[in-house]
Design a protein around this motif. Sequence first.
Motif, PDB file in Angstrom:
ATOM      1  N   LEU A   1     -35.583  67.842  31.717  1.00  0.00           N
ATOM      2  CA  LEU A   1     -35.496  66.983  32.899  1.00  0.00           C
ATOM      3  C   LEU A   1     -35.963  65.569  32.611  1.00  0.00           C
ATOM      4  O   LEU A   1     -35.626  64.634  33.353  1.00  0.00           O
ATOM      5  CB  LEU A   1     -36.319  67.587  34.050  1.00  0.00           C
ATOM      6  N   TYR A   2     -36.712  65.378  31.533  1.00  0.00           N
ATOM      7  CA  TYR A   2     -37.163  64.037  31.152  1.00  0.00           C
ATOM      8  C   TYR A   2     -35.987  63.122  30.824  1.00  0.00           C
ATOM      9  O   TYR A   2     -36.122  61.893  30.836  1.00  0.00           O
ATOM     10  CB  TYR A   2     -38.118  64.101  29.952  1.00  0.00           C
ATOM     11  N   GLU A   3     -34.829  63.696  30.562  1.00  0.00           N
ATOM     12  CA  GLU A   3     -33.647  62.874  30.285  1.00  0.00           C
ATOM     13  C   GLU A   3     -33.133  62.179  31.548  1.00  0.00           C
ATOM     14  O   GLU A   3     -32.452  61.154  31.459  1.00  0.00           O
ATOM     15  CB  GLU A   3     -32.535  63.743  29.691  1.00  0.00           C
ATOM     16  N   VAL A   4     -33.473  62.727  32.717  1.00  0.00           N
ATOM     17  CA  VAL A   4     -32.971  62.167  33.977  1.00  0.00           C
ATOM     18  C   VAL A   4     -34.107  61.836  34.956  1.00  0.00           C
ATOM     19  O   VAL A   4     -33.847  61.472  36.101  1.00  0.00           O
ATOM     20  CB  VAL A   4     -31.965  63.127  34.648  1.00  0.00           C
ATOM     21  N   GLN A   5     -35.372  61.961  34.503  1.00  0.00           N
ATOM     22  CA  GLN A   5     -36.536  61.631  35.319  1.00  0.00           C
ATOM     23  C   GLN A   5     -37.510  60.827  34.461  1.00  0.00           C
ATOM     24  O   GLN A   5     -37.831  61.228  33.343  1.00  0.00           O
ATOM     25  CB  GLN A   5     -37.222  62.908  35.826  1.00  0.00           C
ATOM     26  N   LYS A   6     -37.988  59.716  34.999  1.00  0.00           N
ATOM     27  CA  LYS A   6     -38.837  58.818  34.211  1.00  0.00           C
ATOM     28  C   LYS A   6     -40.296  58.806  34.645  1.00  0.00           C
ATOM     29  O   LYS A   6     -41.150  58.311  33.917  1.00  0.00           O
ATOM     30  CB  LYS A   6     -38.270  57.391  34.260  1.00  0.00           C
ATOM     31  N   HIS A   7     -40.592  59.319  35.830  1.00  0.00           N
ATOM     32  CA  HIS A   7     -41.965  59.280  36.339  1.00  0.00           C
ATOM     33  C   HIS A   7     -42.414  60.686  36.738  1.00  0.00           C
ATOM     34  O   HIS A   7     -41.610  61.480  37.231  1.00  0.00           O
ATOM     35  CB  HIS A   7     -42.079  58.354  37.556  1.00  0.00           C
ATOM     36  N   CYS A   8     -43.691  60.962  36.542  1.00  0.00           N
ATOM     37  CA  CYS A   8     -44.245  62.263  36.946  1.00  0.00           C
ATOM     38  C   CYS A   8     -45.604  62.054  37.588  1.00  0.00           C
ATOM     39  O   CYS A   8     -46.483  61.411  37.007  1.00  0.00           O
ATOM     40  CB  CYS A   8     -44.365  63.197  35.750  1.00  0.00           C
ATOM     41  N   ALA A   9     -45.776  62.605  38.793  1.00  0.00           N
ATOM     42  CA  ALA A   9     -47.062  62.562  39.490  1.00  0.00           C
ATOM     43  C   ALA A   9     -47.726  63.931  39.365  1.00  0.00           C
ATOM     44  O   ALA A   9     -47.162  64.950  39.778  1.00  0.00           O
ATOM     45  CB  ALA A   9     -46.853  62.215  40.965  1.00  0.00           C
ATOM     46  N   MET A  10     -48.929  63.956  38.797  1.00  0.00           N
ATOM     47  CA  MET A  10     -49.652  65.207  38.590  1.00  0.00           C
ATOM     48  C   MET A  10     -50.352  65.604  39.888  1.00  0.00           C
ATOM     49  O   MET A  10     -51.568  65.455  40.054  1.00  0.00           O
ATOM     50  CB  MET A  10     -50.643  65.047  37.441  1.00  0.00           C
ATOM     51  N   THR A  11     -49.575  66.127  40.817  1.00  0.00           N
ATOM     52  CA  THR A  11     -50.080  66.460  42.143  1.00  0.00           C
ATOM     53  C   THR A  11     -50.671  67.863  42.221  1.00  0.00           C
ATOM     54  O   THR A  11     -51.497  68.138  43.099  1.00  0.00           O
ATOM     55  CB  THR A  11     -48.957  66.344  43.182  1.00  0.00           C
ATOM     56  N   ASN A  12     -50.231  68.780  41.344  1.00  0.00           N
ATOM     57  CA  ASN A  12     -50.682  70.182  41.432  1.00  0.00           C
ATOM     58  C   ASN A  12     -50.538  70.695  42.866  1.00  0.00           C
ATOM     59  O   ASN A  12     -51.395  71.442  43.356  1.00  0.00           O
ATOM     60  CB  ASN A  12     -52.148  70.320  40.991  1.00  0.00           C
ATOM     61  N   HIS A  13     -49.458  70.294  43.520  1.00  0.00           N
ATOM     62  CA  HIS A  13     -49.351  70.552  44.956  1.00  0.00           C
ATOM     63  C   HIS A  13     -49.126  72.020  45.309  1.00  0.00           C
ATOM     64  O   HIS A  13     -49.296  72.417  46.465  1.00  0.00           O
ATOM     65  CB  HIS A  13     -48.236  69.698  45.574  1.00  0.00           C
ATOM     66  N   MET A  14     -48.764  72.829  44.326  1.00  0.00           N
ATOM     67  CA  MET A  14     -48.471  74.225  44.614  1.00  0.00           C
ATOM     68  C   MET A  14     -48.536  75.029  43.325  1.00  0.00           C
ATOM     69  O   MET A  14     -48.051  74.588  42.290  1.00  0.00           O
ATOM     70  CB  MET A  14     -47.055  74.325  45.206  1.00  0.00           C
ATOM     71  N   TRP A  15     -49.145  76.215  43.398  1.00  0.00           N
ATOM     72  CA  TRP A  15     -49.009  77.140  42.272  1.00  0.00           C
ATOM     73  C   TRP A  15     -47.817  78.053  42.530  1.00  0.00           C
ATOM     74  O   TRP A  15     -47.563  78.460  43.668  1.00  0.00           O
ATOM     75  CB  TRP A  15     -50.258  78.005  42.080  1.00  0.00           C
ATOM     76  N   ASP A  16     -47.084  78.339  41.466  1.00  0.00           N
ATOM     77  CA  ASP A  16     -45.892  79.173  41.599  1.00  0.00           C
ATOM     78  C   ASP A  16     -45.839  80.187  40.468  1.00  0.00           C
ATOM     79  O   ASP A  16     -46.311  79.917  39.352  1.00  0.00           O
ATOM     80  CB  ASP A  16     -44.642  78.278  41.554  1.00  0.00           C
ATOM     81  N   GLY A  17     -45.306  81.340  40.760  1.00  0.00           N
ATOM     82  CA  GLY A  17     -45.170  82.388  39.756  1.00  0.00           C
ATOM     83  C   GLY A  17     -43.813  83.049  39.827  1.00  0.00           C
ATOM     84  O   GLY A  17     -42.899  82.571  40.514  1.00  0.00           O
ATOM     85  N   PHE A  18     -43.671  84.149  39.118  1.00  0.00           N
ATOM     86  CA  PHE A  18     -42.428  84.929  39.134  1.00  0.00           C
ATOM     87  C   PHE A  18     -42.777  86.409  39.300  1.00  0.00           C
ATOM     88  O   PHE A  18     -43.427  87.001  38.428  1.00  0.00           O
ATOM     89  CB  PHE A  18     -41.648  84.771  37.812  1.00  0.00           C
ATOM     90  N   TRP A  19     -42.363  86.989  40.408  1.00  0.00           N
ATOM     91  CA  TRP A  19     -42.456  88.439  40.527  1.00  0.00           C
ATOM     92  C   TRP A  19     -41.358  89.061  39.680  1.00  0.00           C
ATOM     93  O   TRP A  19     -40.205  88.637  39.739  1.00  0.00           O
ATOM     94  CB  TRP A  19     -42.302  88.890  41.966  1.00  0.00           C
ATOM     95  N   PHE A  20     -41.709  90.061  38.881  1.00  0.00           N
ATOM     96  CA  PHE A  20     -40.719  90.823  38.125  1.00  0.00           C
ATOM     97  C   PHE A  20     -40.275  91.960  39.038  1.00  0.00           C
ATOM     98  O   PHE A  20     -41.040  92.856  39.365  1.00  0.00           O
ATOM     99  CB  PHE A  20     -41.325  91.362  36.821  1.00  0.00           C
ATOM    100  N   LEU A  21     -39.005  91.918  39.450  1.00  0.00           N
ATOM    101  CA  LEU A  21     -38.481  92.813  40.471  1.00  0.00           C
ATOM    102  C   LEU A  21     -37.475  93.794  39.895  1.00  0.00           C
ATOM    103  O   LEU A  21     -36.678  93.433  39.023  1.00  0.00           O
ATOM    104  CB  LEU A  21     -37.805  91.999  41.579  1.00  0.00           C
ATOM    105  N   ALA A  22     -37.496  95.015  40.409  1.00  0.00           N
ATOM    106  CA  ALA A  22     -36.527  96.026  40.007  1.00  0.00           C
ATOM    107  C   ALA A  22     -35.754  96.505  41.223  1.00  0.00           C
ATOM    108  O   ALA A  22     -36.305  96.606  42.329  1.00  0.00           O
ATOM    109  CB  ALA A  22     -37.230  97.207  39.348  1.00  0.00           C
ATOM    110  N   ASN A  23     -34.470  96.799  41.019  1.00  0.00           N
ATOM    111  CA  ASN A  23     -33.690  97.491  42.030  1.00  0.00           C
ATOM    112  C   ASN A  23     -34.285  98.893  42.202  1.00  0.00           C
ATOM    113  O   ASN A  23     -34.502  99.606  41.216  1.00  0.00           O
ATOM    114  CB  ASN A  23     -32.228  97.571  41.595  1.00  0.00           C
ATOM    115  N   LYS A  24     -34.567  99.277  43.423  1.00  0.00           N
ATOM    116  CA  LYS A  24     -35.282 100.531  43.666  1.00  0.00           C
ATOM    117  C   LYS A  24     -34.522 101.746  43.140  1.00  0.00           C
ATOM    118  O   LYS A  24     -35.111 102.633  42.495  1.00  0.00           O
ATOM    119  CB  LYS A  24     -35.564 100.690  45.157  1.00  0.00           C
ATOM    120  N   THR A  25     -33.218 101.803  43.379  1.00  0.00           N
ATOM    121  CA  THR A  25     -32.434 102.951  42.917  1.00  0.00           C
ATOM    122  C   THR A  25     -32.418 103.024  41.397  1.00  0.00           C
ATOM    123  O   THR A  25     -32.609 104.101  40.806  1.00  0.00           O
ATOM    124  CB  THR A  25     -30.990 102.873  43.455  1.00  0.00           C
ATOM    125  N   ALA A  26     -32.210 101.871  40.756  1.00  0.00           N
ATOM    126  CA  ALA A  26     -32.192 101.845  39.288  1.00  0.00           C
ATOM    127  C   ALA A  26     -33.555 102.242  38.726  1.00  0.00           C
ATOM    128  O   ALA A  26     -33.641 102.963  37.720  1.00  0.00           O
ATOM    129  CB  ALA A  26     -31.800 100.459  38.797  1.00  0.00           C
TER     130      ALA A  26
END
Length: 336
Positions: free
Chosen positions: A224-249
């Motif tokens: 993204l640095y190829e199309v974005q030149k400025h970055c503000a270190m706001t730490n405005h939100m923590w984000d993660g990834f739940w590893f999800l499975a199809n229940k039947t599978a």
Amino acid sequence: MNITRRTMLVGTGAIALGAAIHTKARAAEFTYKFANNLQPAHPLNVRLQEATAKILEETGGRLQINVFPASQLGNDTETLSQLRNGATEFFSLSPLILSTLVPNAAISGIGFAFPDYETVWKAMDGELGAYSRAEIEKKGLVPMEKIWDNGFRQITSSNKPINSPEDLKGFKIRVPPSPLWQSMFTAFGSSPTTINFAEVYTALSTGIVDGQENPLAIASTSKLYEVQKHCAMTNHMWDGFWFLANKTAWETLPEDIREIVAKNLNASAVDQRADTEKLNETVREELTKNGMSFTDPDKDAFRQTLKSAGFYADWKGKFGDDAWAILEKAVGASLG
């Protein structure tokens, strides 16, 4: 594990080749697909390929999980639909995007809730994570116990540095498909536009939006640095990834295979957390070398803007008193 851009890319090819060789030698009893929206070089994909190789070995070749990174099977909205109907067996997704199906899954993404990683993992491996998983299970999906790390999110821009909440007024910013993201940047007076991640680079390069917000690791691996030149270190939100499975599978797999899968995925999640934290600590220097400039705004000013706009009161009402109490207990402070 010492992860560099080169070792990540080399490792990706090695695992893929190994899977192909196994397929020719003996067909697995179960062949499942895992989809995600991250580039192959991202720590999540690196650690997942380690985990799937161990799962293949420890199940005696009975379960092969083929990894499809970089939205190869569709954007987040499309792939979530595939997961639900069984076309894809596994998928990793941000709790905030998952909130389009499981509204209260987004509670871990409340703006400026988590001050540091220690607080994040205590919460997500504890009562707040258990609450979120229970909400997900109500919708017929199976989340693994350990959530994977995306990181603290920062704001990038193509046209100006972000030094204060006032700089976000009228700012055209891409946000993922989630009501909470829309609400937060609307509270800042921005013009948020929902765009799936697969289309973000193009949207930034063509000027559909002026900026976006993501952890630094994604800004790096997705270039993204190829199309974005400025970055503000706001730490405005923590984000993660739940590893999800199809229940039947998931329930189709014999119990011994499910135990092997869960054990390896949860162990790799913990390893990936350390990888991502380390990468996010060091990647600022790399992005600077690639032409991105950084600011370190006063986070309290952003938090106060949200409070004054009624953001916290609004979302407390939407999540409910019980869920909000679990969040505030986890972060050790009143959010307004």
